[in-house]
Design a protein around this motif. Structure first.
Motif, PDB file in Angstrom:
ATOM      1  N   GLU A 148       0.830  -1.209   0.000  1.00 15.26           N
ATOM      2  CA  GLU A 148       0.000   0.000   0.000  1.00 15.26           C
ATOM      3  C   GLU A 148       0.869   1.267   0.000  1.00 15.26           C
ATOM      4  OE1 GLU A 148      -3.576   2.122   2.599  1.00 15.26           O
ATOM      5  OE2 GLU A 148      -2.712   0.195   3.211  1.00 15.26           O
ATOM      6  N   ILE A 149       1.961   1.232   0.777  1.00 14.18           N
ATOM      7  CA  ILE A 149       2.868   2.388   0.803  1.00 14.18           C
ATOM      8  C   ILE A 149       3.506   2.608  -0.562  1.00 14.18           C
ATOM      9  CG2 ILE A 149       5.031   3.253   1.762  1.00 14.18           C
ATOM     10  CD1 ILE A 149       4.264   1.920   4.409  1.00 14.18           C
ATOM     11  N   ILE A 150       3.968   1.492  -1.155  1.00 15.09           N
ATOM     12  CA  ILE A 150       4.603   1.603  -2.477  1.00 15.09           C
ATOM     13  C   ILE A 150       3.616   2.149  -3.495  1.00 15.09           C
ATOM     14  CG2 ILE A 150       5.612   0.290  -4.380  1.00 15.09           C
ATOM     15  CD1 ILE A 150       6.820  -1.590  -2.271  1.00 15.09           C
ATOM     16  N   LEU A 151       2.380   1.610  -3.480  1.00 15.29           N
ATOM     17  CA  LEU A 151       1.372   2.074  -4.425  1.00 15.29           C
ATOM     18  C   LEU A 151       1.015   3.543  -4.164  1.00 15.29           C
ATOM     19  CD1 LEU A 151      -1.033  -1.015  -4.595  1.00 15.29           C
ATOM     20  CD2 LEU A 151       0.617  -0.261  -6.319  1.00 15.29           C
ATOM     21  N   SER A 152       0.932   3.926  -2.892  1.00 15.32           N
ATOM     22  CA  SER A 152       0.599   5.322  -2.563  1.00 15.32           C
ATOM     23  C   SER A 152       1.689   6.273  -3.042  1.00 15.32           C
ATOM     24  CB  SER A 152       0.395   5.462  -1.052  1.00 15.32           C
ATOM     25  OG  SER A 152      -0.672   4.654  -0.604  1.00 15.32           O
ATOM     26  N   VAL A 153       2.946   5.902  -2.763  1.00 14.00           N
ATOM     27  CA  VAL A 153       4.061   6.749  -3.202  1.00 14.00           C
ATOM     28  C   VAL A 153       4.103   6.843  -4.722  1.00 14.00           C
ATOM     29  CG1 VAL A 153       6.574   6.964  -3.265  1.00 14.00           C
ATOM     30  CG2 VAL A 153       5.432   6.328  -1.139  1.00 14.00           C
ATOM     31  N   THR A 154       3.924   5.699  -5.385  1.00 13.86           N
ATOM     32  CA  THR A 154       3.935   5.698  -6.867  1.00 13.86           C
ATOM     33  C   THR A 154       2.807   6.560  -7.410  1.00 13.86           C
ATOM     34  OG1 THR A 154       4.850   3.461  -6.862  1.00 13.86           O
ATOM     35  CG2 THR A 154       3.858   4.247  -8.910  1.00 13.86           C
ATOM     36  N   ALA A 155       1.602   6.395  -6.826  1.00 11.86           N
ATOM     37  CA  ALA A 155       0.469   7.196  -7.275  1.00 11.86           C
ATOM     38  C   ALA A 155       0.711   8.679  -7.027  1.00 11.86           C
ATOM     39  CB  ALA A 155      -0.806   6.741  -6.581  1.00 11.86           C
ATOM     40  N   ALA A 156       1.304   9.004  -5.851  1.00 12.97           N
ATOM     41  CA  ALA A 156       1.570  10.411  -5.526  1.00 12.97           C
ATOM     42  C   ALA A 156       2.574  11.015  -6.511  1.00 12.97           C
ATOM     43  CB  ALA A 156       2.090  10.527  -4.096  1.00 12.97           C
ATOM     44  N   VAL A 157       3.611  10.227  -6.848  1.00 10.47           N
ATOM     45  CA  VAL A 157       4.615  10.718  -7.809  1.00 10.47           C
ATOM     46  C   VAL A 157       3.991  10.949  -9.176  1.00 10.47           C
ATOM     47  CG1 VAL A 157       6.726  10.108  -9.050  1.00 10.47           C
ATOM     48  CG2 VAL A 157       6.563   9.702  -6.588  1.00 10.47           C
ATOM     49  N   LEU A 158       3.186   9.985  -9.620  1.00 11.52           N
ATOM     50  CA  LEU A 158       2.557  10.116 -10.936  1.00 11.52           C
ATOM     51  C   LEU A 158       1.594  11.299 -10.973  1.00 11.52           C
ATOM     52  CD1 LEU A 158       1.870   6.351 -11.784  1.00 11.52           C
ATOM     53  CD2 LEU A 158       3.676   7.823 -12.697  1.00 11.52           C
ATOM     54  N   ILE A 159       0.795  11.428  -9.924  1.00 13.73           N
ATOM     55  CA  ILE A 159      -0.153  12.551  -9.862  1.00 13.73           C
ATOM     56  C   ILE A 159       0.591  13.875  -9.783  1.00 13.73           C
ATOM     57  CG2 ILE A 159      -1.939  13.637  -8.472  1.00 13.73           C
ATOM     58  CD1 ILE A 159      -2.849  10.819  -7.663  1.00 13.73           C
TER      59      ILE A 159
END
Length: 372
Positions: A92-103
């Motif tokens: 979940e942390i990895i996905l959140s960080v990845t999503a935050a970077v992409l956004i």
């Protein structure tokens, strides 16, 4: 743990001391065995819960039991659950960080567009526009920014046009003010020649004056080729030399390649006039005026130098400032400022009884040089 239970329901082994305590006086009914095979829960004499799997032999009638403490399952479940939770949290942390970077990158690109346009506008490029898709969530914002930049461009263009018109109007006004000033002086000179009875000289002076007036009245341009202005100046000098009976002489040293350089109309005449009218006033020796030019980096310096009586320091400060003194000199300096900027204009240096040097600084345009 595996055990054997007799047909009458008592545990017969194998078991050691611990098992003896666990199954002492225990029967099949106590364990919960009611069928030939199955799985049940059993609370041992040690107050521990077990999972019991059993099967009855069809030959001997005895039961085979496999017993596993429930806490073994719980321990494994706790460990697996903890591991699963950690894995899920990590994912979940990895996905959140990845999503935050992409956004962040996506929003950053959208924000960079108006910032880039504003930067270009700040540099003076008012044609900068944001290219966008109408389906973009920022489309309305981009549209308003483009409209704002377009309106700003129109306002600046209108203001610039008004400033140009105002400047041209002021320059023409200064030219009109200077022309009557020269005409007044010239007619006084011709009148003086007529009173002396020098009809031929008066006729020649009137002819030169007529051509000079034609030049000033028909050509309404702010800038003129240098050769045209020098031709006008030579006629003016001719009139003045006749007036003063050749009491002064003028020499010109202007490089040939500057003939096509564009200059403000009549920019040398006021300084030649001042040298004649004031520099040689009550002057006993032969007056001399030198007109020259030289190139300095990207500028041209014109010099009008005389060997007249000079100007005192107090009068020198007033020449370019006082409204009622040196109208032609002041107007010429003001016109040059308006056309080229404050960097360019007139400077005057003088010493009493030694003469005066006037320096006129104008910009040199490369394409203004005459091609050989």
């Amino acid at each position: 743990m595996n055990y054997i239970m007799s047909e009458d329901g008592s545990v017969v082994g194998p078991y050691g001391e611990n098992e003896s305590k666990l199954f002492r006086n225990v029967t099949a009914a106590d364990v919960g065995i009611t069928e030939n095979k199955g799985t049940v829960k059993y609370y041992g004499t040690n107050n521990q819960e077990y999972i019991v799997t059993y099967s009855k032999s069809m030959v001997t009638g005895w039961y085979t039991l496999a017993m596993i403490p429930v806490n073994v399952f719980s321990k494994n479940i706790d460990t697996d659950l903890t591991r699963a939770i950690l894995i899920l949290v990590t994912i979940e942390i990895i996905l959140s960080v990845t999503a935050a970077v992409l956004i962040s990158r996506k929003i950053g690109k959208k924000v960079y567009k108006p910032l880039h346009m504003i930067e270009k506008t700040g540099e003076g490029n008012f044609n900068a526009r944001i290219v966008y898709d109408d389906r973009d969530e920022f489309a309305f914002f981009y549209k308003k920014l483009n409209e704002m930049n377009q309106n700003l461009q129109m306002l600046i263009h209108e203001k610039y046009e008004m400033m140009i018109q105002k400047r041209d109007t002021e320059i023409m006004s200064l030219n009109i003010q200077m022309n009557p000033h020269f005409l007044y002086n010239s007619l006084n000179i011709i009148n003086w020649v007529c009173l002396k009875g020098e009809q031929e000289n008066a006729s020649k002076m009137l002819l030169d004056l007529s051509r000079m007036l034609q030049y000033t009245s028909q050509n309404g341009d702010v800038l003129v080729p240098l050769w045209e202005d020098l031709d006008w100046l030579k006629r003016y000098i001719g009139i003045m030399q006749k007036r003063y009976q050749d009491q002064f002489e003028v020499s010109m040293d202007i490089p040939e390649y500057l003939r096509s350089l564009e200059v403000p109309k009549l920019f040398l005449q006021p300084f030649v006039e001042n040298a004649i009218m004031h520099g040689f006033k009550n002057y006993q020796d032969s007056g001399k005026i030198w007109i020259s030019a030289e190139e300095e980096e990207n500028d041209i310096l014109f010099y009008v130098e005389d060997n007249g009586c000079g100007i005192c320091e107090e009068d020198l400060k007033e020449i370019l400032d006082k409204e009622r003194k040196s109208i032609g000199v002041r107007n010429t300096n003001k016109r040059i400022h308006m056309i080229y900027g404050e960097k360019y204009g007139v400077t005057i240096s003088s010493q009493l009884e030694e003469g005066t040097v006037v320096t006129i600084r104008l910009p040199l345009k490369i394409n203004s040089k005459k091609q050989s």
